[in-house]
Write an enzyme that holds these catalytic residues in place. Structure first.
Site, short mmCIF file in Angstrom:
data_model
loop_
_atom_site.label_atom_id
_atom_site.label_comp_id
_atom_site.label_asym_id
_atom_site.label_seq_id
_atom_site.Cartn_x
_atom_site.Cartn_y
_atom_site.Cartn_z
N ASP A 24 0.83 -1.21 0.00
CA ASP A 24 0.00 0.00 0.00
C ASP A 24 0.86 1.26 0.00
OD1 ASP A 24 -2.16 -1.69 0.40
OD2 ASP A 24 -2.32 -1.26 2.56
N TYR A 47 5.82 -10.11 7.15
CA TYR A 47 5.61 -8.68 7.35
C TYR A 47 5.88 -8.35 8.81
CZ TYR A 47 3.14 -7.72 2.93
OH TYR A 47 2.81 -7.53 1.63
#
Lengths: 252, 252
Positions: free
Chosen positions: B53, B117
């Site tokens: 993102d 992540y």
């Protein structure tokens, strides 16, 4: 009057250094003073443990200022409340880590017994993205052992005139370096200096000279001659401001 | 054709994410493609292991692209030279960590077997100056044990529709989370997720939900109901982009 001691952290990138200047508010001292003065409705001055150059960072700068007894009511004599109050007005690249009541005689510059600076070098052909504003990126490999040998000549008490950035320095240029530690962690090489005080640009000029030694542009033994010469032109180039962090200030 | 695999690091702050967009060059993929296309004089497309993102960072994004045999002459088939070439043109918030020749069938997205992540939380009333662009600053104390209990319900294979940011998702929303590690280091709490793949915004929605649990706004047991509901509205708010880092992509 109450004497309040604060520990301040900042990223120096956007600032012209610690010390207030007449023409601009873009200094750390200026920012703190204008917030304090606005909060307490009168001009408040703050003393730092020492100046830092434009672009230099601080992990633990120490400063102090005085408030009238009744002014401490604003934060209910609660130092955490004062810290939160100041942080609420400070920009995100300056933070007060803590505040405490100091003895009336405490002075952040005059009472400091030692200071530690860290100079961070990123020694790799591959750039450092995340810490790029906090390191000097040197692509060519550095000989850490040569740097350590050079650093050895700087330990102890010396006249550091050759490593002083102020050509009109009138006061003594004698300082004592207690320790220079060189830490290698992967591609990062940190130069960690502890001494009783440092002259203007001294850590940056020493770091630049040590890097030139690490690049084999100088040999470690030259340091002795540079010290003896007391001549700024004999020392190496000043390392960039962005790699330097005022790490810690110690008091008795 | 030669298939070239690169590992890319970036600070996402200034970018609208990984994926190229028609209207703007302000994407990581767009930057890389325009540099490659300029260097090789033809349009070169690059495949990433997945999108990130806008505002999300990457420590180890993996991508690949194809060059004609003769085009590799530009860097003498030397992958360090190619890395240096690309880094010479990239802005300082994007870096290529390394390049290597991959097998002809290698595809950075299709062949990925796991992704990790990291979501970084700065959990303190005192602001974080130096890492402020890489953490989510949460002032109120978080209950790490409650967060760990909540995380336990997310392990394994589930339909994560409730944690998917794309309301029009047509494909399967089933994913498998292998591990969620919560590391506390001083005021920092890192949430480290490893799975076979993650849906759009999934790590940020899970992180937001875990933080709400840590703040006692939810109880850990709710996670089961949220999963079963498959309803995005039941899960927590999406955590801010800036705390998220694509840490590592693994291949067989």
């Amino acid at each position: 009057m109450r004497n309040i001691r604060i520990t301040v952290q900042y990223e120096g990138t956007r600032y012209k250094g610690w010390q207030r200047q007449v023409s601009t508010e873009q200094t750390i001292q200026g920012k703190l003073e204008s917030i304090l003065s606005r909060q307490f409705g009168r001009k408040i001055e703050i003393d730092g443990s020492g100046r830092t150059d434009g672009g230099v960072h601080a992990r633990g700068q120490v400063a102090n200022f005085r408030l009238k007894e009744e002014e401490t009511e604003l934060f209910h004599q609660n130092m955490e409340e004062l810290t939160a109050l100041l942080n609420g007005y400070l920009p995100e690249d300056i933070a007060v880590l803590g505040a405490e009541l100091a003895s009336d005689r405490f002075h952040s510059r005059l009472n400091a017994v030692s200071k530690t600076y860290k100079y961070r070098i990123w020694n790799s052909p591959v750039p450092n993205v995340f810490d790029r504003k906090y390191v000097w990126q040197v692509k060519e490999p550095l000989d850490v052992q040569a740097m350590e040998r050079a650093a050895g000549y700087l330990l102890g008490e010396h006249d550091f005139a050759a490593f002083c950035g102020n050509p009109r320095m009138k006061k003594s240029t004698v300082r004592k370096i207690y320790e220079i530690r060189i830490e290698k962690k992967g591609p990062e090489i940190d130069l960690i200096y502890t001494g009783n005080g440092f002259l203007q640009n001294m850590v940056r000029i020493i770091s630049g000279t040590l890097v030139e030694t690490g690049l084999k542009e100088r040999c470690p033994e030259e340091i002795e001659e540079i010290l003896e010469s007391k001549d700024r032109k004999k020392a190496g180039a000043k390392a960039p401001a962005q790699g330097l962090i005022l790490w810690e200030v110690k008091y008795d």
